[in-house]
Every structure is written in structure tokens, then in C-alpha cells.
Design a protein around this motif. Structure first.
Motif, mmCIF file in Angstrom:
data_model
loop_
_atom_site.group_PDB
_atom_site.id
_atom_site.type_symbol
_atom_site.label_atom_id
_atom_site.label_comp_id
_atom_site.label_asym_id
_atom_site.label_seq_id
_atom_site.Cartn_x
_atom_site.Cartn_y
_atom_site.Cartn_z
ATOM 1 N N SER A 197 17.162 15.467 5.089
ATOM 2 C CA SER A 197 16.144 14.608 5.224
ATOM 3 C C SER A 197 14.984 15.049 5.787
ATOM 4 N N ARG A 198 13.689 14.593 5.640
ATOM 5 C CA ARG A 198 12.494 14.957 6.598
ATOM 6 C C ARG A 198 11.726 13.639 6.393
ATOM 7 N N VAL A 199 10.742 13.347 7.545
ATOM 8 C CA VAL A 199 9.720 12.483 7.302
ATOM 9 C C VAL A 199 8.283 13.245 7.278
ATOM 10 N N VAL A 200 7.676 12.821 6.364
ATOM 11 C CA VAL A 200 6.063 13.554 6.448
ATOM 12 C C VAL A 200 5.119 12.285 6.353
ATOM 13 N N GLU A 201 4.205 12.602 6.926
ATOM 14 C CA GLU A 201 2.835 11.659 6.965
ATOM 15 C C GLU A 201 1.891 11.983 5.752
ATOM 16 N N ARG A 202 1.725 11.057 5.053
ATOM 17 C CA ARG A 202 0.794 11.094 3.952
ATOM 18 C C ARG A 202 -0.576 10.146 4.183
ATOM 19 N N ARG A 203 -1.415 10.824 3.566
ATOM 20 C CA ARG A 203 -2.914 10.019 3.522
ATOM 21 C C ARG A 203 -3.438 9.980 2.458
ATOM 22 N N THR A 204 -4.386 9.015 2.053
ATOM 23 C CA THR A 204 -5.131 9.101 0.839
ATOM 24 C C THR A 204 -6.467 8.325 1.313
ATOM 25 N N LYS A 205 -7.255 8.336 0.380
ATOM 26 C CA LYS A 205 -8.786 7.544 0.416
ATOM 27 C C LYS A 205 -8.868 6.646 -0.795
ATOM 28 N N ILE A 251 11.523 6.812 0.598
ATOM 29 C CA ILE A 251 11.000 5.555 1.050
ATOM 30 C C ILE A 251 10.000 5.793 2.111
ATOM 31 N N ALA A 252 8.999 4.957 1.634
ATOM 32 C CA ALA A 252 7.480 4.997 2.347
ATOM 33 C C ALA A 252 7.224 3.681 3.143
ATOM 34 N N ASP A 253 6.825 3.879 4.308
ATOM 35 C CA ASP A 253 6.705 2.740 5.153
ATOM 36 C C ASP A 253 5.285 3.085 6.060
ATOM 37 N N ASN A 281 0.657 -1.205 -0.031
ATOM 38 C CA ASN A 281 -0.183 0.009 0.160
ATOM 39 C C ASN A 281 0.669 1.301 -0.031
ATOM 40 N N SER A 282 1.891 1.520 0.573
ATOM 41 C CA SER A 282 2.720 2.582 0.591
ATOM 42 C C SER A 282 3.081 3.194 -0.602
ATOM 43 N N SER A 283 3.059 2.392 -1.577
ATOM 44 C CA SER A 283 3.506 2.606 -3.154
ATOM 45 C C SER A 283 2.577 3.755 -3.750
ATOM 46 N N PHE A 284 1.133 3.674 -3.168
ATOM 47 C CA PHE A 284 0.328 4.649 -3.456
ATOM 48 C C PHE A 284 0.521 6.131 -3.067
ATOM 49 N N LEU A 285 1.188 6.152 -1.735
ATOM 50 C CA LEU A 285 1.518 7.581 -1.097
ATOM 51 C C LEU A 285 2.667 7.866 -1.922
ATOM 52 N N ILE A 286 3.727 7.179 -2.336
ATOM 53 C CA ILE A 286 4.821 7.934 -3.148
ATOM 54 C C ILE A 286 4.177 8.489 -4.608
ATOM 55 N N MET A 287 3.281 7.517 -5.167
ATOM 56 C CA MET A 287 2.618 8.139 -6.327
ATOM 57 C C MET A 287 2.312 9.567 -6.375
ATOM 58 N N ASP A 288 1.581 9.602 -5.024
ATOM 59 C CA ASP A 288 0.780 10.969 -4.961
ATOM 60 C C ASP A 288 2.126 12.027 -4.843
ATOM 61 N N PRO A 290 -6.793 3.572 -3.278
ATOM 62 C CA PRO A 290 -8.151 2.803 -3.484
ATOM 63 C C PRO A 290 -8.667 2.397 -2.050
ATOM 64 N N LYS A 291 -8.102 2.814 -0.967
ATOM 65 C CA LYS A 291 -8.917 2.518 0.156
ATOM 66 C C LYS A 291 -8.357 3.665 1.087
ATOM 67 N N VAL A 292 -8.624 3.839 2.414
ATOM 68 C CA VAL A 292 -8.167 4.786 3.247
ATOM 69 C C VAL A 292 -6.696 4.118 3.773
ATOM 70 N N LEU A 293 -5.712 4.796 3.442
ATOM 71 C CA LEU A 293 -4.496 4.735 3.823
ATOM 72 C C LEU A 293 -3.599 5.698 4.364
ATOM 73 N N SER A 294 -2.457 5.121 5.192
ATOM 74 C CA SER A 294 -1.604 6.311 5.551
ATOM 75 C C SER A 294 -0.164 5.654 5.601
ATOM 76 N N ALA A 295 0.662 6.670 5.471
ATOM 77 C CA ALA A 295 2.010 6.070 5.470
ATOM 78 C C ALA A 295 3.241 7.418 5.673
ATOM 79 N N ASP A 296 4.390 6.996 6.520
ATOM 80 C CA ASP A 296 5.250 7.972 6.462
ATOM 81 C C ASP A 296 5.993 7.760 5.272
ATOM 82 N N LEU A 297 6.631 9.177 4.917
ATOM 83 C CA LEU A 297 7.538 9.074 3.770
ATOM 84 C C LEU A 297 9.087 9.741 4.339
#
Length: 213
Positions: A191-199, A169-171, A50-57, A201-208
Motif C-alpha cells: 500500500s501507499r498514500v499519494v496526494e493528488r490535485r486537480t483544477k 480509497i480517496a479522502d 469531490n474525492s471521486s474526481f481524483l480517483i477518476m484521474d 471542476p474546481k481546485v481540489l486535492s485528496a489523498d489516495l
């Protein structure tokens, strides 16, 4: 593999249609066909992570250019590779240590009508010279074991020395990932870590973890 001949219908069971690409779930008939042919990934390359979707965004926000080269490390079935090639028309190289993931990547490339370069290699075998023409290096759900933290840190350092402009790198929040982020910070990397969310293809979250050169 040729990018013709296989048609996946809209709304077909066990498919994911998102961000302009079509992906197959584990239960899809074509995935089952590959499994019956004894293509069984052994290093967690057994589904779309799932984390790949947050890198796509993130890449969409960055507006990747067609003349850039993206290296998808730990590519698995290749959703990130497929998206980058389809959306941006850029050069994409998909890297994985497990040769059995590539039939699944070939299948997705065929469905989405894109061409993806492939390389079987472990992270520690990606040398500085091999990274010299890479603009963006990205990987989703790849820091899942403690022993991967130092390996990925060294790869990040090699990438920066080679001139890679951005590393992502997303996780979803595993401790080895946060250990990697801490090592990057302590080393003084940009470097920095940011939280990303999406709805979708389903509700997901990951840190980048984002490192810029």
C-alpha cells in the motif's frame, strides 16, 4: 432506468461537466424532483463528493480495460461509476448501504447513457466470494467515521484474498482515513498514500490510499 428521454443542455444551471460526463448539483431541478419524491439519502449520499474526481484521474492513468470489473463501494450518486462505464466501457457495479442513493445514480446513468449494476449492501456484507470477479475496488469519501476504519480494513483484506488487483480509497484528509492507511502499512500490505490535485471542476486535492495485489 432507460438511458433515453432526459436531455441536460450544455451550460445548464446546477450542472457539472467534467472528464466527459455530466453531473448534477443539489439545486438542479431533477435532483429537487427526487427529493420531493422522498428519496432522501441518510448516510451522506446527498451530493457529488469531490474525492471521486481524483480517483477518476488515477484510473485514467492506469488505462482501465473494457474487460475489467470495477466495484464502486459507497457509490452515493455514482459519479465514479458513471465515469468508469462511460470512459472505459468496463463492467461497473455500484454498491451502497443506503437504498435512497440509487434513484440519483439512475438519474446520472440516464443522463450519461450508461448502464450500471447496483447492489445495496453494507461494507461488512461484501463477502470474499462476491468480490471474486472484481479487478478494481474503489471508493471516494467513504472513511469518515472512526468505526469505518476496521470495517474497511477487513474489506480490503477480503478483496485481496478474492484476487482484486487494485484497491483505491480517496479522502480529503480525515483522521479515520489515515488510521486505515496506517493499518494497511502495519499489516504489510502493498500500500501507499499519494496526494493528488486537480483544477477541474474546481481546485481540489485528496489523498489516495492505493493497495495493489
Amino acid at each position: 432506468m432507460s438511458a433515453s428521454g432526459l436531455v441536460i443542455r450544455a451550460g445548464e444551471p446546477h450542472t457539472i461537466r467534467t472528464r466527459g460526463i455530466t453531473l448534477l448539483r443539489s439545486g438542479h431541478r431533477e435532483i429537487r424532483r427526487l427529493k420531493r419524491a422522498n428519496h432522501t439519502p441518510s448516510i451522506h449520499g446527498n451530493k457529488v463528493w469531490n474525492s471521486s474526481f481524483l480517483i477518476m484521474d488515477h484510473l485514467t492513468r492506469q488505462k482501465v480495460q473494457a474487460d475489467q470489473h470495477l466495484l464502486d463501494i459507497g457509490c452515493g450518486w455514482g459519479p465514479l461509476s458513471i465515469f468508469a462505464a462511460k470512459r472505459f466501457g468496463c463492467t461497473v457495479t455500484a454498491v451502497d448501504a443506503d437504498e435512497d442513493v440509487f434513484p440519483y445514480l439512475d438519474l446520472h446513468a440516464q443522463i450519461n447513457k450508461v448502464e450500471i449494476q447496483q447492489k445495496q449492501a453494507r461494507f461488512e456484507k461484501l463477502t470474499q466470494s462476491m468480490l471474486s470477479d472484481v479487478n478494481i475496488m474503489a471508493g471516494a469519501d467513504i472513511c469518515f467515521w472512526d468505526e469505518l476504519t476496521p470495517v474497511l480494513f477487513k474489506l480490503i483484506r477480503r478483496g485481496l484474498k478474492a484476487g482484486v488487483k487494485e484497491i483505491i480509497i480517496a479522502d480529503p484528509g480525515r483522521s479515520p482515513f489515515y488510521a486505515l492507511a496506517e493499518r494497511c502499512e502495519k499489516a504489510g500490505l502493498n500500500s501507499r498514500v499519494v496526494e493528488r490535485r486537480t483544477k477541474t471542476p474546481k481546485v481540489l486535492s485528496a489523498d489516495l490510499l492505493i493497495i495493489n495485489n
